[in-house]
Design a protein around this motif. Structure first.
Motif, PDB file in Angstrom:
ATOM      1  N   LEU A 152      30.249  35.478  39.997  1.00 46.78           N
ATOM      2  CA  LEU A 152      31.256  36.305  40.670  1.00 46.78           C
ATOM      3  C   LEU A 152      32.613  35.993  40.062  1.00 46.78           C
ATOM      4  O   LEU A 152      33.077  34.853  40.112  1.00 46.78           O
ATOM      5  N   LEU A 187      34.164  41.481  42.947  1.00 52.14           N
ATOM      6  CA  LEU A 187      34.173  41.999  44.317  1.00 52.14           C
ATOM      7  C   LEU A 187      35.401  42.847  44.572  1.00 52.14           C
ATOM      8  O   LEU A 187      35.492  43.556  45.568  1.00 52.14           O
ATOM      9  N   SER A 188      36.401  42.733  43.680  1.00 50.22           N
ATOM     10  CA  SER A 188      37.679  43.427  43.854  1.00 50.22           C
ATOM     11  C   SER A 188      38.545  43.070  42.666  1.00 50.22           C
ATOM     12  O   SER A 188      38.301  42.065  41.997  1.00 50.22           O
ATOM     13  N   LEU A 199      41.448  42.211  43.281  1.00 55.05           N
ATOM     14  CA  LEU A 199      42.273  41.177  43.906  1.00 55.05           C
ATOM     15  C   LEU A 199      41.577  39.829  43.762  1.00 55.05           C
ATOM     16  O   LEU A 199      40.349  39.757  43.793  1.00 55.05           O
ATOM     17  N   PHE A 207      40.564  36.417  45.457  1.00 53.41           N
ATOM     18  CA  PHE A 207      40.411  35.806  46.781  1.00 53.41           C
ATOM     19  C   PHE A 207      40.297  34.289  46.646  1.00 53.41           C
ATOM     20  O   PHE A 207      39.789  33.795  45.629  1.00 53.41           O
TER      21      PHE A 207
HETATM   22  C1  LIG Z   1      40.481  31.410  43.494  1.00 54.09           C
HETATM   23  S1  LIG Z   1      39.197  32.116  42.588  1.00 54.09           S
HETATM   24  C2  LIG Z   1      39.454  31.430  40.958  1.00 54.09           C
HETATM   25  C3  LIG Z   1      40.638  31.961  40.273  1.00 54.09           C
HETATM   26  C4  LIG Z   1      40.690  31.511  38.830  1.00 54.09           C
HETATM   27  N1  LIG Z   1      42.052  31.443  38.429  1.00 54.09           N
HETATM   28  C5  LIG Z   1      39.922  32.481  37.954  1.00 54.09           C
HETATM   29  O1  LIG Z   1      40.577  33.278  37.289  1.00 54.09           O
HETATM   30  O2  LIG Z   1      38.702  32.465  37.926  1.00 54.09           O
HETATM   31  C6  LIG Z   1      37.803  31.185  43.063  1.00 54.09           C
HETATM   32  C7  LIG Z   1      36.473  31.849  42.876  1.00 54.09           C
HETATM   33  O3  LIG Z   1      36.321  32.858  43.865  1.00 54.09           O
HETATM   34  C8  LIG Z   1      35.575  33.936  43.332  1.00 54.09           C
HETATM   35  N2  LIG Z   1      36.403  35.142  43.421  1.00 54.09           N
HETATM   36  C9  LIG Z   1      37.673  35.249  43.891  1.00 54.09           C
HETATM   37  N3  LIG Z   1      38.083  36.516  43.870  1.00 54.09           N
HETATM   38  C10 LIG Z   1      37.041  37.246  43.385  1.00 54.09           C
HETATM   39  C11 LIG Z   1      36.839  38.641  43.132  1.00 54.09           C
HETATM   40  N4  LIG Z   1      37.772  39.551  43.356  1.00 54.09           N
HETATM   41  N5  LIG Z   1      35.638  39.019  42.629  1.00 54.09           N
HETATM   42  C12 LIG Z   1      34.659  38.124  42.393  1.00 54.09           C
HETATM   43  N6  LIG Z   1      34.796  36.793  42.616  1.00 54.09           N
HETATM   44  C13 LIG Z   1      35.970  36.368  43.109  1.00 54.09           C
HETATM   45  C14 LIG Z   1      35.191  33.581  41.905  1.00 54.09           C
HETATM   46  O4  LIG Z   1      33.875  33.062  41.873  1.00 54.09           O
HETATM   47  C15 LIG Z   1      36.207  32.503  41.550  1.00 54.09           C
HETATM   48  O5  LIG Z   1      35.687  31.608  40.594  1.00 54.09           O
END
Ligand SMILES: C[S@@+](CC[C@H](N)C(=O)[O-])C[C@H]1O[C@@H](n2cnc3c(N)ncnc32)[C@H](O)[C@@H]1O
Length: 145
Positions: free
Chosen positions: A62, A113-114, A116, A118
């Protein structure tokens, strides 16, 4: 089909844990579903952990920059992944620093998933809700609110 959600970080917040357990329970009405939480760690330690926990399964990472699908297409992707190999589909959620690039490259698919970003615990909740939604779509059953 069996589903495994492999996610970095522990969900200790009670309302979030309750919401996750609710959707995990809904998914389990359709297919066995396990949740594996990994301690957040540097990529060098996370890569072998992800590999070990997903061995023999079809892996879906994801990622914000992954393939964007609507829910019916997500459901088809889950069904296709579940028809491969041993029928075990592992969904990978990274930590604050995301999924290590080596783990991402090794995944069979990368889904978003978006557009955006999360927090990872919230992404896990959205993922499990979408897996439940996918099950209702594949079975042609109503979504229970
Ligand atoms: C805070 S996010 C990581 C952000 C990091 N800077 C990156 O670019 O991967 C933490 C995790 O949540 C999941 N995640 C957050 N937003 C997502 C989205 N819109 N679609 C899919 N996975 C998401 C991903 O698995 C990601 O590795």
């Amino acid at each position: 089909m069996r589903i495994v959600v492999v996610a970095v970080g522990r969900v200790k917040d009670k309302p979030l844990r309750a919401a996750l357990d609710d959707y995990l329970g809904r998914v389990r009405r359709y297919v066995p579903c396990d949740e594996i939480e990994l301690e957040d760690a540097p990529p060098a330690r996370l890569v072998p952990l992800f590999a070990k926990k997903t061995e023999g399964s079809t892996t879906i990472a994801l990622e914000v920059m992954g393939r964007a699908l609507d829910s019916p297409s997500f459901a088809q992707a889950v069904e296709r992944a579940g028809s491969r190999g041993k029928g075990v589909v592992s969904f990978l959620i990274g930590g604050a620093d995301g999924i290590p690039p080596e783990t991402s490259r090794a995944a069979h698919d990368r889904l978003s998933l978006s557009t955006l970003t999360f927090p990872h615990r919230l992404a896990r909740l959205v993922l499990v809700e979408q897996i439940y939604r996918a099950m209702t779509i594949l079975r042609g059953e109503p979504y229970a609110h």
